[in-house]
Design a protein around this motif. Structure first.
Motif, PDB file in Angstrom:
ATOM      1  N   MET A   1      45.573  60.073  35.255  1.00 58.76           N
ATOM      2  CA  MET A   1      46.788  59.911  36.051  1.00 58.76           C
ATOM      3  C   MET A   1      46.967  58.434  36.379  1.00 58.76           C
ATOM      4  N   PRO A   2      48.145  57.878  36.145  1.00 56.16           N
ATOM      5  CA  PRO A   2      48.365  56.470  36.440  1.00 56.16           C
ATOM      6  C   PRO A   2      48.226  56.194  37.926  1.00 56.16           C
ATOM      7  N   CYS A   3      47.899  54.978  38.281  1.00 55.36           N
ATOM      8  CA  CYS A   3      47.752  54.580  39.671  1.00 55.36           C
ATOM      9  C   CYS A   3      48.891  53.670  40.061  1.00 55.36           C
ATOM     10  N   HIS A   4      49.495  53.948  41.188  1.00 59.25           N
ATOM     11  CA  HIS A   4      50.569  53.117  41.702  1.00 59.25           C
ATOM     12  C   HIS A   4      50.353  52.932  43.188  1.00 59.25           C
ATOM     13  N   SER A   5      50.827  51.815  43.705  1.00 60.76           N
ATOM     14  CA  SER A   5      50.758  51.570  45.142  1.00 60.76           C
ATOM     15  C   SER A   5      51.963  50.779  45.569  1.00 60.76           C
ATOM     16  N   GLY A   6      52.498  51.106  46.733  1.00 56.85           N
ATOM     17  CA  GLY A   6      53.605  50.344  47.279  1.00 56.85           C
ATOM     18  C   GLY A   6      53.149  49.162  48.107  1.00 56.85           C
ATOM     19  N   PHE A   7      51.849  48.985  48.232  1.00 58.67           N
ATOM     20  CA  PHE A   7      51.325  47.904  49.049  1.00 58.67           C
ATOM     21  C   PHE A   7      51.234  46.621  48.243  1.00 58.67           C
ATOM     22  N   GLY A   8      51.313  45.498  48.928  1.00 59.54           N
ATOM     23  CA  GLY A   8      51.114  44.207  48.282  1.00 59.54           C
ATOM     24  C   GLY A   8      49.662  44.007  47.921  1.00 59.54           C
ATOM     25  N   TRP A   9      49.447  43.092  47.003  1.00 59.98           N
ATOM     26  CA  TRP A   9      48.086  42.807  46.542  1.00 59.98           C
ATOM     27  C   TRP A   9      47.560  41.558  47.219  1.00 59.98           C
ATOM     28  N   SER A  10      46.331  41.618  47.606  1.00 63.62           N
ATOM     29  CA  SER A  10      45.637  40.444  48.136  1.00 63.62           C
ATOM     30  C   SER A  10      44.202  40.512  47.702  1.00 63.62           C
ATOM     31  N   PHE A  11      43.679  39.392  47.207  1.00 63.31           N
ATOM     32  CA  PHE A  11      42.325  39.394  46.679  1.00 63.31           C
ATOM     33  C   PHE A  11      41.455  38.355  47.379  1.00 63.31           C
ATOM     34  N   SER A  12      41.544  38.322  48.693  1.00 61.35           N
ATOM     35  CA  SER A  12      40.675  37.419  49.430  1.00 61.35           C
ATOM     36  C   SER A  12      39.237  37.856  49.274  1.00 61.35           C
ATOM     37  N   PHE A  13      38.340  36.903  49.439  1.00 60.61           N
ATOM     38  CA  PHE A  13      36.917  37.179  49.163  1.00 60.61           C
ATOM     39  C   PHE A  13      36.370  38.260  50.080  1.00 60.61           C
ATOM     40  N   GLY A  14      36.855  38.279  51.334  1.00 60.33           N
ATOM     41  CA  GLY A  14      36.527  39.386  52.208  1.00 60.33           C
ATOM     42  C   GLY A  14      35.098  39.345  52.728  1.00 60.33           C
ATOM     43  N   LEU A  15      34.718  40.476  53.287  1.00 65.15           N
ATOM     44  CA  LEU A  15      33.407  40.640  53.911  1.00 65.15           C
ATOM     45  C   LEU A  15      32.376  41.027  52.882  1.00 65.15           C
ATOM     46  N   LEU A  16      31.227  40.350  52.855  1.00 64.75           N
ATOM     47  CA  LEU A  16      30.139  40.678  51.934  1.00 64.75           C
ATOM     48  C   LEU A  16      29.094  41.506  52.659  1.00 64.75           C
ATOM     49  N   LEU A  17      28.866  42.704  52.165  1.00 64.40           N
ATOM     50  CA  LEU A  17      27.841  43.582  52.713  1.00 64.40           C
ATOM     51  C   LEU A  17      26.889  43.980  51.621  1.00 64.40           C
ATOM     52  N   VAL A  18      25.595  43.985  51.907  1.00 62.77           N
ATOM     53  CA  VAL A  18      24.599  44.355  50.920  1.00 62.77           C
ATOM     54  C   VAL A  18      24.047  45.729  51.256  1.00 62.77           C
ATOM     55  N   LEU A  19      24.176  46.679  50.366  1.00 67.28           N
ATOM     56  CA  LEU A  19      23.673  48.026  50.538  1.00 67.28           C
ATOM     57  C   LEU A  19      22.292  48.151  49.928  1.00 67.28           C
ATOM     58  N   SER A  20      21.425  48.903  50.583  1.00 68.84           N
ATOM     59  CA  SER A  20      20.030  48.951  50.156  1.00 68.84           C
ATOM     60  C   SER A  20      19.753  49.984  49.091  1.00 68.84           C
ATOM     61  N   LYS A  21      20.570  51.033  48.984  1.00 68.74           N
ATOM     62  CA  LYS A  21      20.267  52.108  48.062  1.00 68.74           C
ATOM     63  C   LYS A  21      21.026  51.906  46.768  1.00 68.74           C
ATOM     64  N   HIS A 171      35.210  44.634  45.227  1.00 65.07           N
ATOM     65  CA  HIS A 171      36.201  44.293  46.250  1.00 65.07           C
ATOM     66  C   HIS A 171      37.194  45.440  46.362  1.00 65.07           C
ATOM     67  N   VAL A 172      37.359  45.974  47.570  1.00 67.94           N
ATOM     68  CA  VAL A 172      38.328  47.047  47.803  1.00 67.94           C
ATOM     69  C   VAL A 172      39.686  46.402  48.011  1.00 67.94           C
ATOM     70  N   ASN A 173      40.598  46.685  47.120  1.00 69.80           N
ATOM     71  CA  ASN A 173      41.891  46.005  47.148  1.00 69.80           C
ATOM     72  C   ASN A 173      42.760  46.457  48.312  1.00 69.80           C
ATOM     73  N   GLU A 174      43.590  45.550  48.751  1.00 69.89           N
ATOM     74  CA  GLU A 174      44.546  45.843  49.817  1.00 69.89           C
ATOM     75  C   GLU A 174      45.419  47.031  49.425  1.00 69.89           C
ATOM     76  N   GLY A 175      45.682  47.891  50.378  1.00 71.81           N
ATOM     77  CA  GLY A 175      46.499  49.073  50.117  1.00 71.81           C
ATOM     78  C   GLY A 175      45.701  50.311  49.809  1.00 71.81           C
ATOM     79  N   SER A 176      44.378  50.174  49.623  1.00 63.31           N
ATOM     80  CA  SER A 176      43.549  51.338  49.329  1.00 63.31           C
ATOM     81  C   SER A 176      43.529  52.303  50.510  1.00 63.31           C
ATOM     82  N   THR A 177      43.535  53.598  50.188  1.00 58.72           N
ATOM     83  CA  THR A 177      43.501  54.652  51.195  1.00 58.72           C
ATOM     84  C   THR A 177      42.537  55.740  50.732  1.00 58.72           C
ATOM     85  N   ASP A 178      42.449  56.818  51.515  1.00 55.53           N
ATOM     86  CA  ASP A 178      41.620  57.958  51.116  1.00 55.53           C
ATOM     87  C   ASP A 178      42.183  58.673  49.897  1.00 55.53           C
ATOM     88  N   TYR A 179      43.423  58.350  49.524  1.00 55.33           N
ATOM     89  CA  TYR A 179      44.054  58.999  48.379  1.00 55.33           C
ATOM     90  C   TYR A 179      44.280  58.039  47.209  1.00 55.33           C
TER      91      TYR A 179
END
Length: 266
Positions: A1-21, A171-179
């Protein structure tokens, strides 16, 4: 299924978190892509003479192109190498051939952008490099003179990407939701490119296939999704796979960057 979003795109470096598992699984072949033969192409440069080249670019890396390890190593490539965005992240060695001004060394560049017209049209294999990368092909002190040449005949070959001390990040892109969840892949060494991506909810054993949106961006359209998520990526060139378990936490946020402890050279 194609992906579409009405939100603008932003690719700032954002928060860096390191997961252990984290869990890694590698598919055949064992070694990353690398060409032993050189191939002919042409090259130009853009941006400021000693600059980093593109401001973001068609791969969607955003401000990453302005900092190491991307800084001054970025390159826009013609469609034959860009591959509708699936060539994003691939690394190449490029060198010019005029012994009077060109160094014997090659410059290593990372595909971050596309040059679809002009020098890059008609099926040509072409590199449009940052001013800094272009100048590095010259003998010491002659970078400015080499840039004055304009278009140059060059040779190139594919080479593994190397990010010492770096792990693959998502990086989780701007506009991402649970859907609608969209991810940008960062700092993938080895092949550098991505051929497919899947996510898996912690409560499930099923890998959900993501769709290629554009550049180095992938998305899943469905849900509702519930984190934490594991991410599996497979390279385009040699079909090597890597899985990062629960790398994106349950309380994930759009515009955040989550770093695994994995990479293909680790």
């Amino acid at each position: 299924m194609p992906c579409h979003s009405g939100f603008g795109w932003s690719f700032s470096f954002g928060l860096l978190l390191v997961l252990s598992k984290c869990l890694v699984c590698s598919a055949q072949p064992k070694h990353p892509v690398s060409d032993t033969h050189w191939f002919p192409a042409t090259a130009t440069w853009y941006g400021s003479p000693e600059g980093d080249g593109s401001d973001g670019g068609a791969c969607g890396y955003g401000s990453l192109v302005d900092v190491k390890p991307f800084r001054a190593r970025v390159g826009a490539v013609s469609p034959v190498l860009f591959k509708n965005g699936e060539g994003c992240g691939a690394c190449f060695k490029v060198k010019c051939l005029d012994k009077s001004i060109c160094s014997r060394r090659a410059v290593t560049i990372i595909v971050t952008d596309e040059c679809p017209g002009g020098y890059c049209s008609n099926g040509r294999t072409h590199f449009d490099l940052s001013g800094a990368a272009f100048g590095r092909m010259a003998v010491t002190g002659e970078g400015g003179q080499l840039r004055n040449r304009g278009e140059l005949p060059v040779i190139y070959r594919r080479t593994p990407c190397k990010y010492p001390g770096r792990s693959i990040a998502f990086h989780v892109n701007e506009g991402s939701t649970d859907y609608w969840l969209s991810l940008l892949v960062e700092f993938e060494d080895g092949d550098g490119d991505v051929g497919s991506m899947h996510i898996r909810e912690a409560s499930s054993t099923e890998w959900l296939e993501m769709n290629h949106v554009w550049g180095a961006n992938w998305c899943f359209n469905g849900g509702p999704l519930k984190g934490p998520f594991s991410v599996k990526l497979t390279t385009l060139s040699t079909k090597r796979s890597l899985s990062a378990t629960d790398v994106i936490p349950g309380n994930w946020a759009a515009k955040a960057t989550y770093t695994s402890r994995l990479n293909f050279f680790h």
